[in-house]
Write an enzyme that holds these catalytic residues in place. Sequence first.
Site, PDB file in Angstrom:
ATOM      1  N   SER A  12      13.870  18.821  -1.824  1.00 34.97           N
ATOM      2  CA  SER A  12      12.742  19.575  -1.278  1.00 34.97           C
ATOM      3  C   SER A  12      11.486  18.729  -1.471  1.00 34.97           C
ATOM      4  CB  SER A  12      12.593  20.908  -2.013  1.00 34.97           C
ATOM      5  OG  SER A  12      11.361  21.490  -1.649  1.00 34.97           O
ATOM      6  N   HIS A  37      14.421  19.092   2.882  1.00 33.13           N
ATOM      7  CA  HIS A  37      13.990  20.490   2.909  1.00 33.13           C
ATOM      8  C   HIS A  37      12.456  20.483   2.902  1.00 33.13           C
ATOM      9  CE1 HIS A  37      14.222  24.812   2.051  1.00 33.13           C
ATOM     10  NE2 HIS A  37      13.316  24.627   1.118  1.00 33.13           N
ATOM     11  N   ASP A  39       9.036  22.763   2.918  1.00 35.23           N
ATOM     12  CA  ASP A  39       8.488  24.096   2.632  1.00 35.23           C
ATOM     13  C   ASP A  39       7.146  24.287   3.324  1.00 35.23           C
ATOM     14  OD1 ASP A  39      10.397  25.271   0.776  1.00 35.23           O
ATOM     15  OD2 ASP A  39       9.832  23.633  -0.564  1.00 35.23           O
ATOM     16  N   MET A  41       4.076  26.852   3.819  1.00 38.18           N
ATOM     17  CA  MET A  41       3.461  28.044   3.207  1.00 38.18           C
ATOM     18  C   MET A  41       2.104  28.298   3.854  1.00 38.18           C
ATOM     19  SD  MET A  41       4.272  27.259  -0.782  1.00 38.18           S
ATOM     20  CE  MET A  41       5.845  26.567  -1.292  1.00 38.18           C
ATOM     21  N   HIS A  71      11.727  25.553   5.879  1.00 38.05           N
ATOM     22  CA  HIS A  71      11.682  26.870   5.223  1.00 38.05           C
ATOM     23  C   HIS A  71      10.285  27.452   5.446  1.00 38.05           C
ATOM     24  CE1 HIS A  71      11.894  28.980   0.993  1.00 38.05           C
ATOM     25  NE2 HIS A  71      11.802  29.862   1.976  1.00 38.05           N
ATOM     26  N   MET A  73       7.694  29.928   4.819  1.00 36.49           N
ATOM     27  CA  MET A  73       7.180  31.006   3.965  1.00 36.49           C
ATOM     28  C   MET A  73       5.857  31.447   4.584  1.00 36.49           C
ATOM     29  SD  MET A  73       8.268  29.314   0.371  1.00 36.49           S
ATOM     30  CE  MET A  73       8.575  27.751   1.155  1.00 36.49           C
ATOM     31  N   MET A 142      16.827  32.814  -2.443  1.00 35.70           N
ATOM     32  CA  MET A 142      15.797  32.267  -3.341  1.00 35.70           C
ATOM     33  C   MET A 142      16.170  32.603  -4.780  1.00 35.70           C
ATOM     34  SD  MET A 142      13.646  30.676  -1.453  1.00 35.70           S
ATOM     35  CE  MET A 142      12.590  30.184  -2.823  1.00 35.70           C
ATOM     36  N   ASP A 176      17.794  27.957  -3.385  1.00 38.51           N
ATOM     37  CA  ASP A 176      16.519  27.240  -3.499  1.00 38.51           C
ATOM     38  C   ASP A 176      15.738  27.791  -4.689  1.00 38.51           C
ATOM     39  OD1 ASP A 176      14.273  25.721  -2.846  1.00 38.51           O
ATOM     40  OD2 ASP A 176      13.718  26.932  -1.090  1.00 38.51           O
TER      41      ASP A 176
END
Length: 230
Positions: A12, A37, A39, A41, A71, A73, A142, A176
């Site tokens: 990640s 990966h 992320d 946000m 991913h 979020m 998660m 994760d």
Amino acid sequence: MSSGKEIIVMPSILSARMGFLAADCRRAMAAGAAGLHVDIMDGRFVPNLTMGPDILRAIREDLPEADLHVHLMVMRPDLYAPRFMEAGADTVLIHVEAEGDLRGTLEGIRAAGRRAGLTLCPETPVSALDGYEDVLDEVLVMTVHPGFGGQAFMESGLAKIEAIARRLPTVDIAVDGGITTETGARCAAAGANVLLAGSFLFKAADMRDTLADMRWKAQAAWKGNGMEGK
Ligand code: DX5
Ligand code: ZN
């Protein structure tokens, strides 16, 4: 990433050095990572901000062959999934706790030829997947509260993984948060096959050796390897 269900380990890049992001992404791929990966946000769904589609596009341009596992979020994945696909995402994971038309978003991801997944926060029960079974390539469990790297693994994820593996045997199950060689193998024993790890891999003295060891130990423990009980 194929859905022939195999053990996949992805770093990640939340734990990469942001000032050296390209170098760290290359280093992760050179260490034998199956992909990266990423992320995303939005400061609303979680109390942190990371990167927008232009950063993903830059990674895609630098590493055309990398499997980019995104991913989201974000509170409104319906608005952002198309933008991250356009920027080069191969898999788009949205949160079941988010707002907007989740089913339509998952269908749109698949219609674009990408892999679609739903993510469950630690408090969210497996029953939240009801009604989405036919539009899922992957479920992400998660094992920390989303938003930050470096948190401790939450044991409560293991029973959820087992329940999802029983219910959706052909769907990839990712995990994760707090994933190490040890917690990754325990998740694999419960039925997870996609291990996402940020701080553990980026802090490893030798990412290649650590990644190979994680994959090997998870493979040996994995429920889906046909060896359980033998
Ligand atoms: C947390 C992110 C994770 C994070 C995991 O919200 O979704 O992908 O990078 O970091 P570690 O592996 O350090 O727990
Ligand atoms: Zn993540």
